[in-house]
Design an enzyme around this catalytic site. Structure first.
Site, PDB file in Angstrom:
ATOM      1  N   CYS A  22       0.740  -1.311   0.126  1.00 37.31           N
ATOM      2  CA  CYS A  22      -0.237  -0.031  -0.014  1.00 37.31           C
ATOM      3  C   CYS A  22       0.954   1.258   0.199  1.00 37.31           C
ATOM      4  CB  CYS A  22      -0.964   0.009   1.170  1.00 37.31           C
ATOM      5  SG  CYS A  22      -2.072   1.462   1.307  1.00 37.31           S
ATOM      6  N   CYS A  66      -0.576   4.262   2.069  1.00 31.53           N
ATOM      7  CA  CYS A  66      -0.336   4.102   3.546  1.00 31.53           C
ATOM      8  C   CYS A  66       1.084   4.072   3.928  1.00 31.53           C
ATOM      9  CB  CYS A  66      -0.797   2.648   3.743  1.00 31.53           C
ATOM     10  SG  CYS A  66      -2.238   2.080   3.159  1.00 31.53           S
ATOM     11  N   ASP A  67       1.943   3.701   3.149  1.00 35.39           N
ATOM     12  CA  ASP A  67       3.341   3.457   3.703  1.00 35.39           C
ATOM     13  C   ASP A  67       4.535   4.210   3.006  1.00 35.39           C
ATOM     14  OD1 ASP A  67       2.700   1.719   5.318  1.00 35.39           O
ATOM     15  OD2 ASP A  67       3.069   0.103   4.372  1.00 35.39           O
TER      16      ASP A  67
HETATM   17  C1  LIG Z   1       0.702  -3.403   4.778  1.00 27.66           C
HETATM   18  C2  LIG Z   1      -0.855  -2.777   5.011  1.00 27.66           C
HETATM   19  C3  LIG Z   1      -0.590  -1.345   5.548  1.00 27.66           C
HETATM   20  C4  LIG Z   1      -1.758  -0.678   5.495  1.00 27.66           C
HETATM   21  N1  LIG Z   1      -1.633   0.798   5.933  1.00 27.66           N
HETATM   22  C5  LIG Z   1      -2.930   1.605   6.180  1.00 27.66           C
HETATM   23  C6  LIG Z   1      -3.043   2.731   6.663  1.00 27.66           C
HETATM   24  O1  LIG Z   1      -1.654   3.311   7.173  1.00 27.66           O
HETATM   25  N2  LIG Z   1      -3.862   3.747   6.867  1.00 27.66           N
HETATM   26  C7  LIG Z   1      -4.967   3.175   6.133  1.00 27.66           C
HETATM   27  O2  LIG Z   1      -6.072   3.933   6.088  1.00 27.66           O
HETATM   28  N3  LIG Z   1      -5.069   2.127   5.369  1.00 27.66           N
HETATM   29  C8  LIG Z   1      -4.040   1.210   5.249  1.00 27.66           C
HETATM   30  N4  LIG Z   1      -4.042  -0.258   4.706  1.00 27.66           N
HETATM   31  C9  LIG Z   1      -5.448  -0.568   4.203  1.00 27.66           C
HETATM   32  C10 LIG Z   1      -6.168  -0.840   5.299  1.00 27.66           C
HETATM   33  O3  LIG Z   1      -5.778  -1.817   6.047  1.00 27.66           O
HETATM   34  C11 LIG Z   1      -7.588  -1.328   4.527  1.00 27.66           C
HETATM   35  O4  LIG Z   1      -8.042  -0.370   3.738  1.00 27.66           O
HETATM   36  C12 LIG Z   1      -8.701  -1.580   5.632  1.00 27.66           C
HETATM   37  O5  LIG Z   1      -8.087  -2.670   6.664  1.00 27.66           O
HETATM   38  C13 LIG Z   1      -9.855  -2.257   5.064  1.00 27.66           C
HETATM   39  O6  LIG Z   1     -10.670  -2.746   6.135  1.00 27.66           O
HETATM   40  P1  LIG Z   1     -11.938  -3.704   6.121  1.00 27.66           P
HETATM   41  O7  LIG Z   1     -12.719  -3.675   7.494  1.00 27.66           O
HETATM   42  O8  LIG Z   1     -12.820  -3.617   4.842  1.00 27.66           O
HETATM   43  O9  LIG Z   1     -11.249  -5.138   5.610  1.00 27.66           O
HETATM   44  P2  LIG Z   1      -9.907  -5.723   6.319  1.00 27.66           P
HETATM   45  O10 LIG Z   1      -8.924  -5.033   7.381  1.00 27.66           O
HETATM   46  O11 LIG Z   1      -9.130  -6.328   5.297  1.00 27.66           O
HETATM   47  O12 LIG Z   1     -10.689  -6.945   7.420  1.00 27.66           O
HETATM   48  C14 LIG Z   1     -11.282  -8.059   6.899  1.00 27.66           C
HETATM   49  C15 LIG Z   1     -11.854  -8.980   7.565  1.00 27.66           C
HETATM   50  O13 LIG Z   1     -12.729  -9.745   7.349  1.00 27.66           O
HETATM   51  C16 LIG Z   1     -12.410 -11.011   8.027  1.00 27.66           C
HETATM   52  N5  LIG Z   1     -13.044 -12.148   7.039  1.00 27.66           N
HETATM   53  C17 LIG Z   1     -12.666 -12.400   5.789  1.00 27.66           C
HETATM   54  N6  LIG Z   1     -13.474 -13.305   5.540  1.00 27.66           N
HETATM   55  C18 LIG Z   1     -14.188 -13.959   6.488  1.00 27.66           C
HETATM   56  C19 LIG Z   1     -15.230 -14.944   6.504  1.00 27.66           C
HETATM   57  N7  LIG Z   1     -15.494 -15.672   5.631  1.00 27.66           N
HETATM   58  N8  LIG Z   1     -15.741 -15.150   7.952  1.00 27.66           N
HETATM   59  C20 LIG Z   1     -15.346 -14.093   8.580  1.00 27.66           C
HETATM   60  N9  LIG Z   1     -14.678 -13.132   8.640  1.00 27.66           N
HETATM   61  C21 LIG Z   1     -13.861 -13.123   7.526  1.00 27.66           C
HETATM   62  C22 LIG Z   1     -10.950 -11.008   8.008  1.00 27.66           C
HETATM   63  O14 LIG Z   1     -10.647 -12.079   9.241  1.00 27.66           O
HETATM   64  C23 LIG Z   1     -10.903  -9.552   8.547  1.00 27.66           C
HETATM   65  O15 LIG Z   1     -10.958  -9.721  10.080  1.00 27.66           O
HETATM   66  C24 LIG Z   1      -3.000  -0.874   4.681  1.00 27.66           C
HETATM   67  C25 LIG Z   1      -3.135  -2.194   4.215  1.00 27.66           C
HETATM   68  C26 LIG Z   1      -1.985  -2.886   4.099  1.00 27.66           C
HETATM   69  C27 LIG Z   1      -2.005  -4.411   3.690  1.00 27.66           C
END
Ligand SMILES: Cc1cc2nc3c(=O)[nH]c(=O)nc-3n(C[C@H](O)[C@H](O)[C@H](O)COP(=O)(O)OP(=O)(O)OC[C@H]3O[C@@H](n4cnc5c(N)ncnc54)[C@H](O)[C@@H]3O)c2cc1C
Length: 322
Positions: free
Chosen positions: A141, A144-145
């Site tokens: 990302c 992000c980084d």
């Molecule tokens: C290395 C890295 C660094 C990042 N740094 C930043 C940052 O500094 N700032 C920023 O704003 N964003 C950052 N991001 C992006 C950010 O992490 C994502 O945009 C955000 O986490 C998305 O949130 P979400 O809740 O949609 O999904 P996610 O955080 O992806 O969470 C998905 C969840 O769904 C669950 N899940 C999946 N399938 C199932 C299932 N079948 N049953 C039950 N649970 C399930 C998983 O276990 C997880 O808990 C970064 C991403 C990465 C990879």
């Protein structure tokens, strides 16, 4: 198969910023949400050490701590957070219909509303040196980084619109960006290619792949290989960005929910409504554009409000009928 069936108002699938924000709002609205965390409790942010752009943390915060705090906030209002994977769903087509969900291939749940927040996983090259240095200079990302590499030399892998966009973003912050393109052309749109080509500090290497990421604890360099000649070259970099795409975690919803060609859940207009009444989607699972924690949290809030309004409309219809 267990015979036990539990009936609840609101089920939240996924425990990232979208899921926890939905949980905070749903719990405060007395929807008594139950959340299943999935295989990555806390979601993608648990894989990063520093989150500097989430509002409210002037000094920044590490991802795992932020997610524990979100969990505590959701639990304070009564969210029941459970470890478990949703393994199958059978969504009703009828307004007011009951949605059937299977957890861990055994437990049966019936929910009046479902909020899907299962995120999208970044794709990696899956070579050992890259995996070892994830969080140590290898990131998926740039937005992000990228800031952590201000004024430094970095590399990015990818050839699509996202890679081109992220390369341009990095070029504004970093001294030099080496862009590795596997083929002899880029997949990005002509406009994006033009943008990348117009930036003097982006060095595009065609027919080039990562051979090895160099460094023990942190990224110190990159060994590139030309896939036509086999010639290898080492460059000094401090950050490597992988921009080869994301895979939305939507396999279990296939055939149930409308999705785009890459598997992202389609939501209606500005809402979080899916094509099934009472089923809502928030966070990265329905957003291939922004994919940030704060945007995921924003749509988590929207999903809980949409669920609350949906339940209220069903209840008022039932009241009219009776
Ligand atoms: C290395 C890295 C660094 C990042 N740094 C930043 C940052 O500094 N700032 C920023 O704003 N964003 C950052 N991001 C992006 C950010 O992490 C994502 O945009 C955000 O986490 C998305 O949130 P979400 O809740 O949609 O999904 P996610 O955080 O992806 O969470 C998905 C969840 O769904 C669950 N899940 C999946 N399938 C199932 C299932 N079948 N049953 C039950 N649970 C399930 C998983 O276990 C997880 O808990 C970064 C991403 C990465 C990879």
């Amino acid at each position: 198969m267990s015979e036990q069936v539990e009936r609840i108002k609101t089920l939240i699938i996924g425990s990232g910023p979208a899921g926890y924000t939905a949980a905070i709002y749903a719990a405060r609205a007395d929807l008594k949400p139950v959340m299943y965390t999935g295989m990555e409790p806390g979601g993608q942010l648990t894989t990063t050490t520093e989150v500097d752009n989430f509002p409210g943390y002037p000094e920044g915060i590490d991802g795992p701590t932020m997610m524990v705090q979100l969990q505590q906030q959701a639990e304070r209002f009564g969210t029941e957070v459970r470890i478990g994977m949703v393994t199958a769903v059978d969504f009703s087509d009828e307004p007011g219909g009951i949605h059937k969900i299977t957890v861990d291939d055994s437990k049966q749940i019936e929910a009046e509303t479902v909020i899907i927040s299962t995120g999208a996983s970044a794709k990696y090259l899956n070579i050992p040196s890259e995996q070892r240095l994830r969080g140590g200079g290898v990131s998926a990302c740039a937005v992000c980084d990228g800031f952590f590499y201000k004024g430094q030399e970095v590399a990015i892998v990818g050839a699509g619109d996202t890679a081109a966009e992220e390369a341009s973003y990095l070029a504004n912050i970093c001294k030099k960006v080496t862009m590795l393109v596997r083929k002899d052309y880029m997949r990005a749109s002509k406009a994006m290619q033009h943008r990348v080509n117009s930036l003097d500090n982006i060095d595009i290497r065609y027919n080039t792949e990562v051979d090895e990421v160099l460094g023990e604890q942190v990224v110190e360099g990159l060994r590139m290989v030309n896939n036509e000649t086999g010639e290898k070259e080492d460059i000094v970099i401090t950050g490597l960005f992988i921009a080869i795409g994301h895979k939305p975690n939507t396999d279990i919803f296939k055939g149930q929910l409308d999705m785009d060609e890459t598997g992202y859940v389609i939501t209606e207009g500005k809402s979080t409504k899916t094509n099934k009444p009472g089923v809502f989607a928030s966070g990265d699972v329905q957003d291939k554009e922004y994919r940030q924690a704060v945007t995921a949290a924003g749509t988590g809030c929207m999903a809980a409000l949409d669920a609350e309004r949906y339940l209220a409309s069903i209840e008022s219809k039932e009241a009219v009928v009776s």
